[in-house]
Design a protein around this motif. Structure first.
Motif, PDB file in Angstrom:
ATOM      1  N   HIS A   1       0.817  -1.206   0.000  1.00 48.18           N
ATOM      2  CA  HIS A   1       0.000   0.000   0.000  1.00 48.18           C
ATOM      3  C   HIS A   1       0.854   1.261   0.000  1.00 48.18           C
ATOM      4  O   HIS A   1       2.005   1.239   0.396  1.00 48.18           O
ATOM      5  CB  HIS A   1      -0.940   0.015   1.213  1.00 48.18           C
ATOM      6  CG  HIS A   1      -0.208  -0.109   2.516  1.00 48.18           C
ATOM      7  ND1 HIS A   1       0.007  -1.328   3.109  1.00 48.18           N
ATOM      8  CD2 HIS A   1       0.367   0.811   3.318  1.00 48.18           C
ATOM      9  CE1 HIS A   1       0.690  -1.142   4.235  1.00 48.18           C
ATOM     10  NE2 HIS A   1       0.917   0.149   4.378  1.00 48.18           N
ATOM     11  N   GLU A   2       0.220   2.314  -0.447  1.00 45.82           N
ATOM     12  CA  GLU A   2       0.867   3.628  -0.435  1.00 45.82           C
ATOM     13  C   GLU A   2       0.794   4.174   0.985  1.00 45.82           C
ATOM     14  O   GLU A   2      -0.256   4.128   1.626  1.00 45.82           O
ATOM     15  CB  GLU A   2       0.149   4.573  -1.392  1.00 45.82           C
ATOM     16  CG  GLU A   2       0.739   5.960  -1.424  1.00 45.82           C
ATOM     17  CD  GLU A   2      -0.039   6.915  -2.316  1.00 45.82           C
ATOM     18  OE1 GLU A   2       0.500   7.980  -2.594  1.00 45.82           O
ATOM     19  OE2 GLU A   2      -1.181   6.603  -2.706  1.00 45.82           O
TER      20      GLU A   2
ATOM     21  N   GLY B   1       5.918   3.318  -9.488  1.00 40.11           N
ATOM     22  CA  GLY B   1       5.264   2.532 -10.521  1.00 40.11           C
ATOM     23  C   GLY B   1       5.750   1.097 -10.521  1.00 40.11           C
ATOM     24  O   GLY B   1       6.213   0.566  -9.506  1.00 40.11           O
ATOM     25  N   TRP B   2       5.691   0.483 -11.705  1.00 40.34           N
ATOM     26  CA  TRP B   2       5.905  -0.938 -11.831  1.00 40.34           C
ATOM     27  C   TRP B   2       7.272  -1.419 -11.340  1.00 40.34           C
ATOM     28  O   TRP B   2       7.362  -2.462 -10.693  1.00 40.34           O
ATOM     29  CB  TRP B   2       5.672  -1.394 -13.269  1.00 40.34           C
ATOM     30  CG  TRP B   2       5.909  -2.862 -13.401  1.00 40.34           C
ATOM     31  CD1 TRP B   2       6.852  -3.476 -14.158  1.00 40.34           C
ATOM     32  CD2 TRP B   2       5.200  -3.908 -12.725  1.00 40.34           C
ATOM     33  NE1 TRP B   2       6.780  -4.839 -13.995  1.00 40.34           N
ATOM     34  CE2 TRP B   2       5.767  -5.128 -13.112  1.00 40.34           C
ATOM     35  CE3 TRP B   2       4.151  -3.928 -11.812  1.00 40.34           C
ATOM     36  CZ2 TRP B   2       5.322  -6.361 -12.649  1.00 40.34           C
ATOM     37  CZ3 TRP B   2       3.707  -5.154 -11.332  1.00 40.34           C
ATOM     38  CH2 TRP B   2       4.290  -6.346 -11.748  1.00 40.34           C
TER      39      TRP B   2
ATOM     40  N   ASP C   1      -6.847   0.378  -7.504  1.00 36.70           N
ATOM     41  CA  ASP C   1      -6.720   1.817  -7.308  1.00 36.70           C
ATOM     42  C   ASP C   1      -5.282   2.313  -7.313  1.00 36.70           C
ATOM     43  O   ASP C   1      -5.029   3.487  -7.096  1.00 36.70           O
ATOM     44  CB  ASP C   1      -7.431   2.253  -6.025  1.00 36.70           C
ATOM     45  CG  ASP C   1      -7.110   1.372  -4.836  1.00 36.70           C
ATOM     46  OD1 ASP C   1      -6.265   0.464  -4.954  1.00 36.70           O
ATOM     47  OD2 ASP C   1      -7.719   1.579  -3.770  1.00 36.70           O
ATOM     48  N   ALA C   2      -4.323   1.425  -7.600  1.00 36.35           N
ATOM     49  CA  ALA C   2      -2.927   1.859  -7.740  1.00 36.35           C
ATOM     50  C   ALA C   2      -2.631   2.295  -9.173  1.00 36.35           C
ATOM     51  O   ALA C   2      -1.532   2.735  -9.477  1.00 36.35           O
ATOM     52  CB  ALA C   2      -1.976   0.736  -7.326  1.00 36.35           C
TER      53      ALA C   2
ATOM     54  N   LEU D   1      -0.127   6.324  -6.696  1.00 34.75           N
ATOM     55  CA  LEU D   1       0.711   5.338  -7.360  1.00 34.75           C
ATOM     56  C   LEU D   1       0.527   5.421  -8.869  1.00 34.75           C
ATOM     57  O   LEU D   1      -0.419   6.032  -9.347  1.00 34.75           O
ATOM     58  CB  LEU D   1       0.398   3.939  -6.829  1.00 34.75           C
ATOM     59  CG  LEU D   1       0.658   3.772  -5.330  1.00 34.75           C
ATOM     60  CD1 LEU D   1       0.246   2.391  -4.852  1.00 34.75           C
ATOM     61  CD2 LEU D   1       2.120   4.034  -4.990  1.00 34.75           C
ATOM     62  N   SER D   2       1.440   4.802  -9.607  1.00 31.79           N
ATOM     63  CA  SER D   2       1.471   5.014 -11.059  1.00 31.79           C
ATOM     64  C   SER D   2       1.475   3.727 -11.872  1.00 31.79           C
ATOM     65  O   SER D   2       2.180   3.624 -12.867  1.00 31.79           O
ATOM     66  CB  SER D   2       2.713   5.847 -11.415  1.00 31.79           C
ATOM     67  OG  SER D   2       2.643   7.107 -10.827  1.00 31.79           O
ATOM     68  N   LEU D   3       0.703   2.738 -11.455  1.00 31.78           N
ATOM     69  CA  LEU D   3       0.627   1.527 -12.261  1.00 31.78           C
ATOM     70  C   LEU D   3      -0.185   1.787 -13.525  1.00 31.78           C
ATOM     71  O   LEU D   3      -1.018   2.686 -13.568  1.00 31.78           O
ATOM     72  CB  LEU D   3      -0.006   0.381 -11.473  1.00 31.78           C
ATOM     73  CG  LEU D   3       0.777  -0.150 -10.277  1.00 31.78           C
ATOM     74  CD1 LEU D   3       0.072  -1.379  -9.692  1.00 31.78           C
ATOM     75  CD2 LEU D   3       2.209  -0.495 -10.631  1.00 31.78           C
ATOM     76  N   GLN D   4       0.058   0.966 -14.531  1.00 32.68           N
ATOM     77  CA  GLN D   4      -0.672   0.998 -15.789  1.00 32.68           C
ATOM     78  C   GLN D   4      -1.539  -0.260 -15.862  1.00 32.68           C
ATOM     79  O   GLN D   4      -1.221  -1.258 -15.217  1.00 32.68           O
ATOM     80  CB  GLN D   4       0.306   1.024 -16.970  1.00 32.68           C
ATOM     81  CG  GLN D   4       1.246   2.207 -16.968  1.00 32.68           C
ATOM     82  CD  GLN D   4       0.504   3.524 -17.102  1.00 32.68           C
ATOM     83  OE1 GLN D   4      -0.394   3.658 -17.929  1.00 32.68           O
ATOM     84  NE2 GLN D   4       0.856   4.487 -16.277  1.00 32.68           N
TER      85      GLN D   4
END
Length: 192
Positions: A54-55, A96-97, A124-125, A134-137
Motif C-alpha cells: 500500500h501507499e 510505478g511498476w 486503485d494503484a 501510485l502510477s501503475l498501468q
C-alpha cells in the motif's frame, strides 16, 4: 473506519481454514490503501498470513487525516502484528511498476507456503485513480496476475474485489475504461 461493513476477505480466510486440506491461508492485499481491517481481524490467527502492499501517506484514514488512535493496526512496515503474521509493504507516491514488482515478489515469499491464497484485488494503484498517488498501468496488472500464478504454482487462488474508483475512459472503453482494463489484464495474467 467505514471501508467495508463486512470484511469479506477475512471471512473467506477463516472459512477456508475449515476446508479439508487447508491448514494455512495467505492473504495478499494489492489495494493501494492499507488493509487495517483485514490486519485487525486476522492478527491473532497464526494460520493466516497477511501482506498489504500500500501507499503510505499522511492521509491514511478514510477522512484524510492521520490514523486514529483506536485503530490497532498501523500501516507502517514495523507493524507485524502480535503473532508476526502481518507484513506491511510500503510504496511511496509516484512509484510505478519497477518498485511495485520487486515489493510484490517480496510479499509473495512471505505467503508462498500457504495452502491457499486469497487476493484482496484492488485496482486503485493505477495512475488514473485519484484515490492514490501510485502510477501503475493497466498492463502492469497482467504482470501482477502472472507473478501470483507462477509463485503460487498449482495452489488455489481466490479473488475478492477491494477497490478501484476510476471510471474514466481509457484506451479500452469497450471493457469499462481504465478500471475494466485493469481487471481484464489481471485475469489474463492469472491464466498465463
Amino acid at each position: 473506519m467505514g471501508g467495508c461493513l463486512i470484511n469479506a476477505i477475512s471471512c473467506a480466510a477463516y472459512y477456508a481454514l475449515e476446508a479439508e486440506g487447508i491448514t494455512s491461508v495467505g492473504v495478499l492485499d494489492i489495494d493501494a490503501h492499507h488493509g487495517n481491517g483485514i490486519a485487525n481481524t486476522i492478527e491473532g490467527e497464526e494460520r493466516i498470513r497477511y501482506v498489504s502492499l500500500h501507499e503510505l501517506n499522511a492521509g491514511m484514514s478514510m477522512g484524510g487525516g492521520p490514523r486514529p488512535e483506536y485503530d490497532p493496526r498501523s500501516p507502517e512496515e514495523s507493524d507485524i502484528g502480535p503473532r508476526g503474521n502481518i507484513r506491511n509493504i510500503v510504496l511511496k507516491k509516484g512509484e510505478g511498476w519497477g518498485t511495485y514488482e520487486r515489493k510484490l515478489v517480496e510479499g509473495l515469499v512471505f505467503l508462498e507456503d500457504s495452502d491457499l491464497l486469497i487476493v484482496a484485488a484492488g485496482f486503485d494503484a493505477v495512475k488514473e485513480d485519484n484515490t492514490s498517488g501510485l502510477s501503475l498501468q493497466p498492463k502492469d496488472y497482467k504482470s501482477i496476475g502472472r507473478i501470483i500464478s507462477r509463485k503460487m504454482k498449482d495452489k488455489p487462488v481466490v479473488l475478492g474485489l477491494e477497490g478501484g474508483y476510476t471510471h474514466e475512459k481509457g484506451s479500452s472503453e469497450e471493457m469499462g475504461g481504465v478500471l475494466g482494463a485493469c481487471v481484464a489484464e489481471f485475469v489474463k495474467g492469472l491464466k498465463d
